[in-house]
Design an enzyme around this catalytic site. Sequence first.
Site, PDB file in Angstrom:
ATOM      1  N   LYS A  61       1.073  -1.181   0.137  1.00  0.00           N
ATOM      2  CA  LYS A  61      -0.057  -0.171   0.230  1.00  0.00           C
ATOM      3  C   LYS A  61       0.508   1.013  -0.048  1.00  0.00           C
ATOM      4  CE  LYS A  61      -0.411   0.225   4.851  1.00  0.00           C
ATOM      5  NZ  LYS A  61      -0.901  -0.028   5.909  1.00  0.00           N
ATOM      6  N   TYR A 280      16.209  30.444   7.704  1.00  0.00           N
ATOM      7  CA  TYR A 280      14.964  30.949   8.239  1.00  0.00           C
ATOM      8  C   TYR A 280      15.165  30.950   9.459  1.00  0.00           C
ATOM      9  CZ  TYR A 280      12.137  31.179   3.940  1.00  0.00           C
ATOM     10  OH  TYR A 280      11.908  31.368   2.412  1.00  0.00           O
TER      11      TYR A 280
END
Length: 427
Positions: A61, A280
């Site tokens: 999956k 940042y």
Amino acid sequence: MTMASDPKMIPQAGLLSAEANQAAALAAFGGVLTVDLDAIVANWRKLEKTAVPAECSAVIKADAYGCGAEQVARALSKAGCKTFFVATIEEARKVRAAVPEPTIYVLGGYFQNTGEHYAQINCRPVIGDLNELAEWDVFCRRTGWNGGAAIHIDTGMNRLGLTLQEAQAIIPRINAGDHGITLVMSHLVSAEQLNSPINAKQLAAFRGIASEFSGVPAALANSSGIFLGAPFQFDLVRPGAALYGVNPTPEADNPMQPVVNLKARIVQTRSIERGESVGYGGTWTARRPTKLAIIAVGYADGYFRAASSNDGTRGAEVIVAGKRCPVAGRISMDLIAIDITDLPPNTARRGHMVTLLGEGITVDELAHHFGTIGYEVLTSLGHRYARLYKGGNVEEPLTKPEPAQAAGQPPSPPPIEPPAAPPPLPG
């Protein structure tokens, strides 16, 4: 080694060799994700051997945990895997186009009016609710379809599945024959914890109810459950993450081979002075004259921001020319800065590739820096990478369905005489 990407992105240069063409194609990407199909097959065979005499299936999956469901299904099918598990019908459709023969179970269950989709690609729902079971029965009686289904019984997860009482109530239906149930299964809560008391509790509950599904194969063990021993293995085991290199025994060394290698390109190198900050927020400050390499991968590519570093916390590491170099500052959407000050001059230059996953950096190590588990690391790897597959005979073409059939789909089943109606479900 085979490259999986949009062929329109590969330069059509007739004078270049195949290797040069591939190198030119890879240059268009910031990162390269390599999946070792032979390692996946080796992991499956190890799990199969551990679980003998139980059948070893494969959970593929979420695009085979980010590794490519079609490629993984082909490689495992060639290795002898006969049963696959996916999450949705659409996932099943893609896998069926790749492997026409194996059994495919859909863990997401059955919804009204989806029966035709199951029949069209010959896959089986995993039913975990009495309403689902009633709707499935209606479809099978109406169409005569007898492709089979699994029953999921909840033994402690409290997520999907019939309760033990509900499962007990349908035993007369099972014993009546022609029930079409091909598997009864449950799911372990804490299989990775060897001494968790819930393991024994779930085993006892499942063994008791599964024994009443006369003649129906039973499945309980996931990747970690396989290593809990023979009592947990029943007739079929369902490994998932272990196939892709995640450690199924976190209290011991990893018995699985690494599968995924992730490299990223240096787009720039630069030098900064002591006291200057990076990234940042300016959370990381150089404590010495520092050389940085900026690489073209970020959290949009599945390299989590949680692996950033600051002045008080060391983040993840990256392999550059065989040596570990720390992340410097915050990871941004498309870029990561790493400290390469301790490398010899000219070791890391613009255009060079560095290793984010592989060369000793495991999925589980990266998961630790990300504050998560290996499952999430693998399934989060983005789609901006060039993808390379090695091993698994990926170059061999798979036999395709006849041209008259819909592309990638086996024929719809022929109608058959509907079976006698089973006893009614409990109210």
